[in-house]
Design a protein around this motif. Structure first.
Motif, PDB file in Angstrom:
ATOM      1  N   ALA A  13       0.904  -1.245   0.091  1.00 29.60           N
ATOM      2  CA  ALA A  13       0.201  -0.500   0.412  1.00 29.60           C
ATOM      3  C   ALA A  13       0.786   1.115   0.246  1.00 29.60           C
ATOM      4  O   ALA A  13       0.215   2.182  -0.347  1.00 29.60           O
ATOM      5  N   LYS A  14       1.968   1.168   0.352  1.00 30.69           N
ATOM      6  CA  LYS A  14       3.104   2.240   0.568  1.00 30.69           C
ATOM      7  C   LYS A  14       4.587   2.092  -0.206  1.00 30.69           C
ATOM      8  O   LYS A  14       4.917   1.093   1.135  1.00 30.69           O
TER       9      LYS A  14
ATOM     10  N   GLY B 276      -5.679  -3.857   7.141  1.00 28.41           N
ATOM     11  CA  GLY B 276      -6.065  -2.374   6.894  1.00 28.41           C
ATOM     12  C   GLY B 276      -7.444  -3.200   6.622  1.00 28.41           C
ATOM     13  O   GLY B 276      -8.270  -2.131   6.564  1.00 28.41           O
TER      14      GLY B 276
ATOM     15  N   LEU C 245       0.467  -5.441   6.749  1.00 29.15           N
ATOM     16  CA  LEU C 245      -0.023  -4.232   6.656  1.00 29.15           C
ATOM     17  C   LEU C 245      -1.812  -3.733   5.731  1.00 29.15           C
ATOM     18  O   LEU C 245      -2.984  -3.943   6.092  1.00 29.15           O
TER      19      LEU C 245
ATOM     20  N   ARG D 225      -2.435   3.408   2.318  1.00 34.29           N
ATOM     21  CA  ARG D 225      -3.103   2.998   3.851  1.00 34.29           C
ATOM     22  C   ARG D 225      -4.119   4.008   3.706  1.00 34.29           C
ATOM     23  O   ARG D 225      -4.855   2.834   4.272  1.00 34.29           O
TER      24      ARG D 225
ATOM     25  N   HIS E 273       4.765  -5.998   4.282  1.00 36.34           N
ATOM     26  CA  HIS E 273       3.724  -4.940   3.458  1.00 36.34           C
ATOM     27  C   HIS E 273       2.474  -5.729   3.420  1.00 36.34           C
ATOM     28  O   HIS E 273       1.658  -5.261   3.463  1.00 36.34           O
TER      29      HIS E 273
ATOM     30  N   ASP F 255      -0.084   6.307  -1.823  1.00 35.40           N
ATOM     31  CA  ASP F 255       0.677   6.203   0.016  1.00 35.40           C
ATOM     32  C   ASP F 255      -1.496   5.486  -0.179  1.00 35.40           C
ATOM     33  O   ASP F 255      -2.262   6.332  -0.138  1.00 35.40           O
TER      34      ASP F 255
END
Length: 246
Positions: free
Chosen positions: A112-113, A211, A207, A179, A204, A177
């Motif tokens: 996501a980033k 989310g 994360l 996120r 990654h 980004d």
């Protein structure tokens, strides 16, 4: 319009496949036999990759809008979507910003980033100067685990990608980004990571899975970044399991 190929049963549910930066739609060849027996499979090339023309404003949103335009032209109002690396980034944007278009989502070896704008700008500049072939040795080391013997066809794909198209996609990743968008994704989501991926390590994927509400995380042993090529049977099984779920 993005270059595409459509295979499989015309009356079957549609699945869209979007690949990694620096590859063409051929990267999904190991999955095609299994997927086309059950789905109508649409493979897409990124701008400046394979048969797609260069273009766009160098953002993930623009790449996502390009996919939506292709779906509109193909008359596909709702699809399942699998994306690896850059394809997964586009998939996250689509599922967050056009949720009505995405049925089920699979995010493979993605982030996501990723990195910094400066690092991606540096890579874009280097590619514009020396071409995509200059990346072959570095990219192969990231795409596959040491000792893997099947890298050559994928390295050749990299040479088919235009320098301008690759660089523009680098800049899109650098500016990205996603996120804050993860919580907006409502499609049932599989998040898959390669255990030995140096480009988008399992952290990654963790994360992303943390989310995206209700998502499922899978880590594939013995795979680096192009897990779909290095562990094709395992990845194909997980895609089928996810897309065939009720």
């Amino acid at each position: 319009m993005l270059h595409h190929e459509i295979e499989g049963r015309p009356d079957a549910p549609p699945v869209v496949l979007s690949g990694s930066l620096g590859t063409t739609l051929r990267m999904w060849d190991p999955q095609m036999e299994a997927l086309t027996s059950r789905f109508r499979v649409v493979r897409l090339d990124h701008p400046g990759h394979g048969g797609s023309p260069e273009g766009g404003d160098g953002s993930i949103a623009d790449l996502g809008r390009g996919v939506l335009d292709a779906l509109d032209r193909l008359g596909l109002s709702r699809v399942s979507f699998a994306g690896l690396s850059l394809g997964g980034m586009i998939g996250m944007w689509l599922a967050a910003h056009a949720p009505e278009r995405i049925d089920r989502l699979a995010l493979l070896c993605t982030s996501a980033k990723l990195g910094t704008p400066a690092s991606w700008a540096e890579r874009a500049s280097a590619v514009r100067e020396a071409g995509t072939a200059s990346l072959a040795e570095t990219v192969a080391a990231r795409w596959f685990t040491p000792g893997h013997t099947g890298a050559e066809p994928y390295v050749r794909m990299l040479g088919e990608v235009s320098a301008a198209g690759y660089a523009a996609c680098c800049e899109a990743i650098g500016a990205m980004d996603l996120r804050p968008d993860l919580r907006l994704i409502t499609a049932p989501t599989l998040v898959l990571a390669g255990a030995e991926d140096p480009a988008t390590p399992p952290a990654h994927a963790e994360l992303i899975a943390a989310g995206v509400p209700g998502s499922r995380l899978v880590v594939v042993d013995g795979a680096a970044h192009l897990a779909s090529a290095e562990r094709p049977k395992t990845v194909t099984w997980h895609l089928l399991d996810h897309f065939l779920a009720e």
